[in-house]
Design a protein around this motif. Structure first.
Motif, short mmCIF file in Angstrom:
data_model
loop_
_atom_site.label_atom_id
_atom_site.label_comp_id
_atom_site.label_asym_id
_atom_site.label_seq_id
_atom_site.Cartn_x
_atom_site.Cartn_y
_atom_site.Cartn_z
N UNK A 1 -3.22 17.06 -8.06
CA UNK A 1 -4.69 17.08 -8.22
C UNK A 1 -5.47 15.68 -8.23
N UNK A 2 -5.14 15.20 -9.10
CA UNK A 2 -5.81 13.62 -9.52
C UNK A 2 -5.72 12.71 -8.60
N UNK A 3 -4.36 12.69 -8.08
CA UNK A 3 -4.20 11.73 -6.84
C UNK A 3 -4.95 12.16 -5.66
N UNK A 4 -5.12 13.62 -5.32
CA UNK A 4 -6.12 14.06 -4.34
C UNK A 4 -7.55 13.43 -4.47
N UNK A 5 -7.78 13.48 -5.87
CA UNK A 5 -9.15 13.07 -6.23
C UNK A 5 -9.28 11.59 -5.55
N UNK A 6 -8.25 11.00 -6.24
CA UNK A 6 -8.41 9.41 -5.89
C UNK A 6 -8.60 9.15 -4.31
N UNK A 7 -7.47 9.85 -3.67
CA UNK A 7 -7.54 9.77 -2.18
C UNK A 7 -8.97 10.17 -1.28
N UNK A 8 -9.14 11.07 -1.82
CA UNK A 8 -10.42 11.73 -1.11
C UNK A 8 -11.80 10.58 -1.38
N UNK A 9 -11.68 10.10 -2.57
CA UNK A 9 -12.91 9.25 -2.95
C UNK A 9 -12.86 8.19 -2.47
N UNK A 10 -11.54 7.52 -2.33
CA UNK A 10 -11.47 6.04 -2.18
C UNK A 10 -11.08 5.73 -0.76
N UNK A 11 -10.73 6.84 -0.02
CA UNK A 11 -10.29 6.57 1.51
C UNK A 11 -11.07 7.43 2.35
N UNK A 12 -10.95 7.25 3.70
CA UNK A 12 -11.50 8.15 4.76
C UNK A 12 -10.45 8.82 5.66
N UNK A 13 -10.72 10.18 6.12
CA UNK A 13 -9.56 10.76 6.96
C UNK A 13 -9.13 9.59 8.04
N UNK A 14 -7.68 9.55 7.96
CA UNK A 14 -6.99 8.79 8.81
C UNK A 14 -6.81 7.32 8.29
#
Length: 245
Positions: free
Chosen positions: A184-197
């Motif tokens: 869940x925390x990794x998903x937060x990082x991925x969602x906040x700091x990257x864009x789809x694709x």
């Protein structure tokens, strides 16, 4: 049959996951050759424990016994070449035991400069069906203190730090395996700091919790795990995660 050479497979299209059985040097060299850059690079090295080898993590101490501190620092430094110069982050997990680890690898290679911020994962322990901070058998992350926190530091390249990118710098939750980071925390990082694709690069994939986070968030993933057994375990875990999704 390219399936026999996972280190040579091309990055899959979004939301593709490319988990390679190779070393960090090979992964970075391929990215540089192909012009692949990432807005988020994750580093979770298998830190060695010089005072008491194998005590802290007997599962991995033998597997990665050749990966010494200078090699880890060199990997973090080389990762700068595959970081998006327009704006990218290096999130690097640590252990607490030695000052040397914080002083040398804590700088993530001279090219990254000083870390801009940090945080920690507080590991809850399961006692029956109840998660608690108490208990005698705590999962430690060092040989001097039997701790329950695992720290993470953040470095940046280019323009980052918008208000909408900020995250809480702490997470509390039970581990699903030894040192497997909370998805869940990794998903937060991925969602906040990257864009789809976007491509997320994982330098030391282990059992690839970050790959599962990327699969859930629609990001492309490129990771390296040098041990064939752990690589196979990671692919199995990823397949099960996709089925659950």
């Amino acid at each position: 049959d390219m399936s026999l050479f996972p280190s040579l497979r091309a990055i899959a299209p979004p939301p593709g996951i490319d988990l390679r059985c190779c070393g960090v040097d090979e992964l970075i060299a391929w990215c540089k050759e192909k012009g692949v850059v990432s807005r988020l690079i994750m580093s979770d090295p298998p830190w060695l424990y010089a005072n008491e080898p194998g005590v802290a993590n007997p599962e991995t101490n033998g597997i990665y016994s050749g990966l010494k501190m200078p090699a880890i620092v060199a990997h973090l430094d080389a990762a700068y070449d595959v970081a998006d110069p327009a704006g990218s982050r290096l999130a690097s997990w640590y252990t607490w035991p030695t000052e040397e680890e914080w002083r040398d690898a804590g700088q993530a290679g001279k090219r990254w400069g000083k870390r801009v911020t940090g945080g920690a994962w507080t590991k809850l322990q399961m006692e029956g069906d109840v998660a608690t901070l108490r208990g005698k058998h705590l999962l430690g992350v060092g040989y001097h203190w039997r701790g329950q926190t695992e720290p993470i530091a953040l470095f940046t390249r280019g323009a980052t730090g918008r208000a909408e990118d900020t995250l809480l710098n702490g997470y509390v939750g039970a581990p699903t395996g030894h040192s497997e980071k909370p998805i869940p925390w990794l998903r937060d990082m991925v969602r906040a700091w990257t864009k789809p694709g976007d491509v997320v690069i994982d330098l030391y994939a282990g059992k690839a919790a970050l790959a599962r986070a990327c699969a859930a968030e629609g990001r492309r993933y490129l990771g390296a795990e040098i041990d064939p057994d752990r690589h196979a375990q990671a692919l199995t875990a990823l397949a099960r995660y996709r089925e659950a999704m």
